[in-house]
Design a protein around this motif. Structure first.
Motif, PDB file in Angstrom:
ATOM      1  N   HIS A  12       0.969  -1.450  -0.195  1.00 11.93           N
ATOM      2  CA  HIS A  12       0.045   0.251   0.161  1.00 11.93           C
ATOM      3  C   HIS A  12       1.403   1.338  -0.487  1.00 11.93           C
ATOM      4  O   HIS A  12       2.350   1.410  -0.175  1.00 11.93           O
ATOM      5  CB  HIS A  12      -0.827   0.091   1.223  1.00 11.93           C
ATOM      6  N   ARG A  52      -4.667   2.101  -3.545  1.00  7.39           N
ATOM      7  CA  ARG A  52      -4.286   3.778  -4.723  1.00  7.39           C
ATOM      8  C   ARG A  52      -3.816   4.184  -4.727  1.00  7.39           C
ATOM      9  O   ARG A  52      -4.338   4.939  -3.164  1.00  7.39           O
ATOM     10  CB  ARG A  52      -5.865   4.029  -5.862  1.00  7.39           C
ATOM     11  N   ALA A  56      -7.870   7.054  -2.791  1.00 11.21           N
ATOM     12  CA  ALA A  56      -7.811   5.494  -2.545  1.00 11.21           C
ATOM     13  C   ALA A  56      -9.702   5.421  -1.979  1.00 11.21           C
ATOM     14  O   ALA A  56      -9.692   6.566  -0.737  1.00 11.21           O
ATOM     15  CB  ALA A  56      -6.352   5.485  -1.012  1.00 11.21           C
ATOM     16  N   GLU A  93     -13.211   6.720   0.428  1.00 10.56           N
ATOM     17  CA  GLU A  93     -13.709   7.103  -0.924  1.00 10.56           C
ATOM     18  C   GLU A  93     -15.166   7.515  -1.706  1.00 10.56           C
ATOM     19  O   GLU A  93     -15.298   8.540  -2.132  1.00 10.56           O
ATOM     20  CB  GLU A  93     -13.971   6.290  -1.989  1.00 10.56           C
ATOM     21  N   GLY A 145     -10.807  -3.424  -0.964  1.00  6.72           N
ATOM     22  CA  GLY A 145     -10.826  -1.587  -1.429  1.00  6.72           C
ATOM     23  C   GLY A 145     -13.103  -1.398  -1.199  1.00  6.72           C
ATOM     24  O   GLY A 145     -13.183  -0.284  -1.703  1.00  6.72           O
TER      25      GLY A 145
END
Length: 158
Positions: A12, A52, A56, A93, A145
């Motif tokens: 990560h 990401r 993220a 997110e 995620g």
């Protein structure tokens, strides 16, 4: 906790560690101490983005950005804006947050709540989603995620 932190480091986007002085200053400022899971995390990373580099799905906040949830979510530091002992610790997110509830402890760990923006600060809409930061981090890392707790909440009728 070490295994979880190693996974964050390997796959990560962690930030450099917080200094001992920064942790001490944070604890003085907020008036509560980091529990062992949080202390281990912040001694290793002062925040991290999971999955990401940008946008993220999980962005664990640096200590300097860990604020009362009512300030972050309601832009007011008053009792009518939410509990004084809920802190935003991870931005999700969908503009929601995972909230640390420092008003409770079990086995020396603080639970985390779903900081569902539309339901904040009602505890019914902001239920406990993990009994510790380690449990939250484990679920987040295994989630691919996604907000791993949502299916369980739907099954419970929340």
């Amino acid at each position: 906790m070490t295994e979880l932190l190693d996974a964050v480091a390997a796959r990560h986007f962690p930030h450099p560690p917080a200094t001992a002085a920064a942790i001490e200053a944070f604890e003085r400022q907020v008036g509560w101490r980091l529990d062992p899971d949080l202390r281990a995390f912040y001694m290793r990373f002062d925040g991290a983005r999971l999955f990401r580099a940008s946008n993220a799905p999980y962005s664990i906040l640096p200590l300097a950005e860990v604020l009362r949830a009512r300030v972050v979510m309601a832009q007011a530091d008053t009792d009518s804006a939410g509990p004084s002992d809920w802190y935003a610790v991870c931005q999700l997110e969908d503009s929601n947050y995972a909230l640390l509830d420092v008003g409770q402890q079990a086995h020396g760990r603080y639970p985390l709540r779903d900081g569902y923006r539309e339901g904040f600060p009602d505890p019914y809409y902001c239920p406990v989603i993990a009994h510790s930061f380690a449990e939250f981090l484990s679920g987040a890392l295994a989630s691919g995620g996604k907000s791993y707790w949502l299916k369980a909440l739907e099954e419970q009728g929340q």
